[in-house]
Design an enzyme around this catalytic site. Structure first.
Site, PDB file in Angstrom:
ATOM      1  CE  LYS A 187      36.820 -19.264 -53.211  1.00  0.00           C
ATOM      2  NZ  LYS A 187      36.643 -20.173 -54.369  1.00  0.00           N
ATOM      3  N   GLY A 240      27.207 -19.116 -60.484  1.00  0.00           N
ATOM      4  CA  GLY A 240      27.687 -20.489 -60.456  1.00  0.00           C
ATOM      5  C   GLY A 240      26.554 -21.457 -60.712  1.00  0.00           C
ATOM      6  CB  SER A 241      26.297 -25.066 -60.098  1.00  0.00           C
ATOM      7  OG  SER A 241      26.474 -25.217 -58.691  1.00  0.00           O
ATOM      8  N   GLY A 245      24.168 -22.329 -55.733  1.00  0.00           N
ATOM      9  CA  GLY A 245      23.317 -21.155 -55.546  1.00  0.00           C
ATOM     10  C   GLY A 245      22.270 -21.371 -54.468  1.00  0.00           C
ATOM     11  CD  GLU A 262      24.441 -16.014 -64.771  1.00  0.00           C
ATOM     12  OE1 GLU A 262      24.000 -17.171 -64.975  1.00  0.00           O
ATOM     13  OE2 GLU A 262      25.557 -15.623 -65.136  1.00  0.00           O
ATOM     14  CB  CYS A 296      25.794 -18.452 -67.615  1.00  0.00           C
ATOM     15  SG  CYS A 296      26.861 -18.796 -66.198  1.00  0.00           S
ATOM     16  CD  GLU A 395      24.623 -24.273 -67.390  1.00  0.00           C
ATOM     17  OE1 GLU A 395      24.814 -23.149 -67.873  1.00  0.00           O
ATOM     18  OE2 GLU A 395      24.523 -24.472 -66.160  1.00  0.00           O
TER      19      GLU A 395
END
Length: 493
Positions: A187, A240-241, A245, A262, A296, A395
């Protein structure tokens, strides 16, 4: 300032993309679609299927059939490797077309998009070559016994990839899973789907059997959540975030399966007083400007020893003022951010920092002639940034660089490890003993010494600690993640 005009490129025309399920391209089960928006001008240039849970169900069933009953499941490791090598060759053969799609999809400059397509091909070259070389082992045991350990595929693996590097992430996530013989359901992020879909078409063209690769597009809360929670998935990979996650990990736990996560970073670059500041300055700036800071592993914090703080800040500030931001076709130093929401988020950090009184040391310029409606934010340099300020801890995921002075080695290590993240770190010093000491003390997954980044780094294990996630992608380590050990004990007397 002189007007910088866009270089003319023959971009592919608007296309309607569908889901790939069981070797067939088909619309969403309810017929819904989503527009793909170019970050450079805010205009729709393609449409994708807005997949639902029923589409994910069908994709998982197709993948299971391919793994357990189909040609993919019967294929030897050598045959898998040859197919993957062919896909790598096909990617290179369509290099310029894919780069144009990647640039328009993400807003990144063409030179960055071209590098990303080269890296995507390299993933299939690397893992195609590794498919028949990841061996099991034998274990010395009791007299009269022989023990062998096989490395077997997980089965059906789910892959939820982000929008910042869709071409690279297609290769990084899928290639090791396919090399081990898993059937995959992917996806992609709804903001940037076109290149993953085109790569899936190329996989079909080179002969991947039906069901080996399935792609369902749509919204994260719908198709993404359905894939993460699906009981028919044997392993999950998510980038992703940290917030999403956490949801993915909870979904995996309900189904008692593993996952690789990650989840971003707040990566420091540590510059000691003996560093070569001439060599470090361009690397430091590139590490935050690349892909508009939407990386990232972006080096978003520069920690500078006080004795060279002023000199190094002057070097990077001068470079910031020379940077130019433009559309993907203008092929400048930096492109737009991915969406209006991302632009608003990054601007929020910038305005908050200014409101907090954090000094602005330098800022790039948005070039004349950029298309109206694009999501442009000029790279900006702040410093000295207070250690508790959000710019030092959170971040941003944009072209915002924070510089922070430190006293000595002990202070530098404490400061570098002071955030909730732990993905990458850079160390700049000529002292060999210090290089090793500091590298070993970094709480992160990768450390670069007198450099930063590795041009894709396909061979290098990559992943984080703390809120940056767990598990490892890239390199041989990824093959371990997408396989499982089976121990067979023979009693022969």
């Amino acid at each position: 300032m002189s007007v910088i005009t866009a270089r003319r490129v023959a971009e592919p025309s608007v296309t309607a993309f569908q889901n790939l399920i069981g070797g067939r391209w088909q619309p969403a089960s309810d017929g819904r679609t989503l527009d793909m928006i170019s970050p450079s001008d805010g205009q729709a240039f393609a449409s994708i299927a807005r997949g639902a849970r029923s589409d994910v169900d069908a994709a998982v069933v197709a993948a299971r059939r391919a793994f357990e009953e189909g040609a993919w499941g019967r294929m030897t490791a050598v045959e898998r490797g040859r197919l993957m090598a062919k896909l790598g060759e096909a990617i290179l053969a369509h290099h310029e077309e894919l780069a144009q799609l990647e640039a328009r999809d993400c807003g990144k400059p063409m030179k960055q998009a071209r590098a990303d397509i080269t890296a995507a091909a390299r993933y299939f070259e690397f893992y195609g070559a590794a498919a028949d070389k990841f061996h099991g082992e034998t274990i010395p045991f009791l007299d009269g016994y022989m023990v062998t350990v096989l490395r077997e595929p997980k089965g059906v693996t789910g892959h939820i990839i982000p929008w910042n590097y869709p071409a690279q992430m297609f290769g990084r996530s899928l290639a090791p899973a396919l090399a081990m013989g898993n059937a995959v359901v992917m996806k992609p992020a709804e903001e940037a789907c076109v290149v993953p879909l085109r790569l899936a078409q190329l996989a079909q063209d080179v002969g991947f059997p039906e069901g080996a690769i399935n792609v369902v597009t749509g919204i994260g809360e719908e198709a993404g959540a359905a894939l993460a929670s699906h009981a028919g998935i044997d392993f999950l990979s998510f980038t992703g975030s940290p917030e999403v996650g956490t949801l993915v990990q909870k979904a995996a736990a309900v189904n008692h399966i593993g996952c690789v996560l990650e989840l971003g970073g707040k990566s420091p670059q540590i510059l000691f007083e003996d560093a070569d500041i001439e060599a470090a300055a361009p690397v430091v700036v590139s590490a935050i400007v690349q892909n508009g800071g939407q990386t990232c592993s972006a080096g978003s914090r520069v920690l500078i020893q006080k004795s060279v703080y002023d000199a190094f800040v002057a070097k990077i500030a001068a470079r910031f003022t020379q940077l130019r931001v433009g559309s993907h076709a203008m092929d400048l130093d930096c492109g737009p951010l991915i969406s209006a929401n991302q632009k608003k988020r990054v601007q929020g950090f910038i305005e908050q920092a200014k409101s907090d009184g954090v000094p602005v040391l330098a800022q790039a310029q948005i070039a004349d002639g950029v298309p109206a409606g694009g999501f442009y934010v000029a790279p900006i340099l702040f410093g000295p940034v207070p250690r508790a300020n959000p710019l030092a801890c959170e971040e941003v995921f944009g072209p915002v660089l924070s510089v922070i002075p430190f006293e000595d080695e002990t202070d530098a290590v404490k400061l570098a490890n002071s955030t909730d993240y732990g993905l990458v770190a850079g160390i700049w010093t000529h002292d060999g003993a210090r290089q090793m000491r500091v590298a070993k003390k970094m709480r992160c997954g990768q450390v670069f010494v007198n450099g930063y980044g590795a041009g894709g780094g396909i061979e290098l294990p990559f992943g984080g600690v703390k809120k940056s996630g767990h598990g490892r992608e890239k390199g041989i380590e990824a093959l371990r993640e997408f396989s499982q050990a089976k121990t067979i004990v023979f009693k022969h007397g």
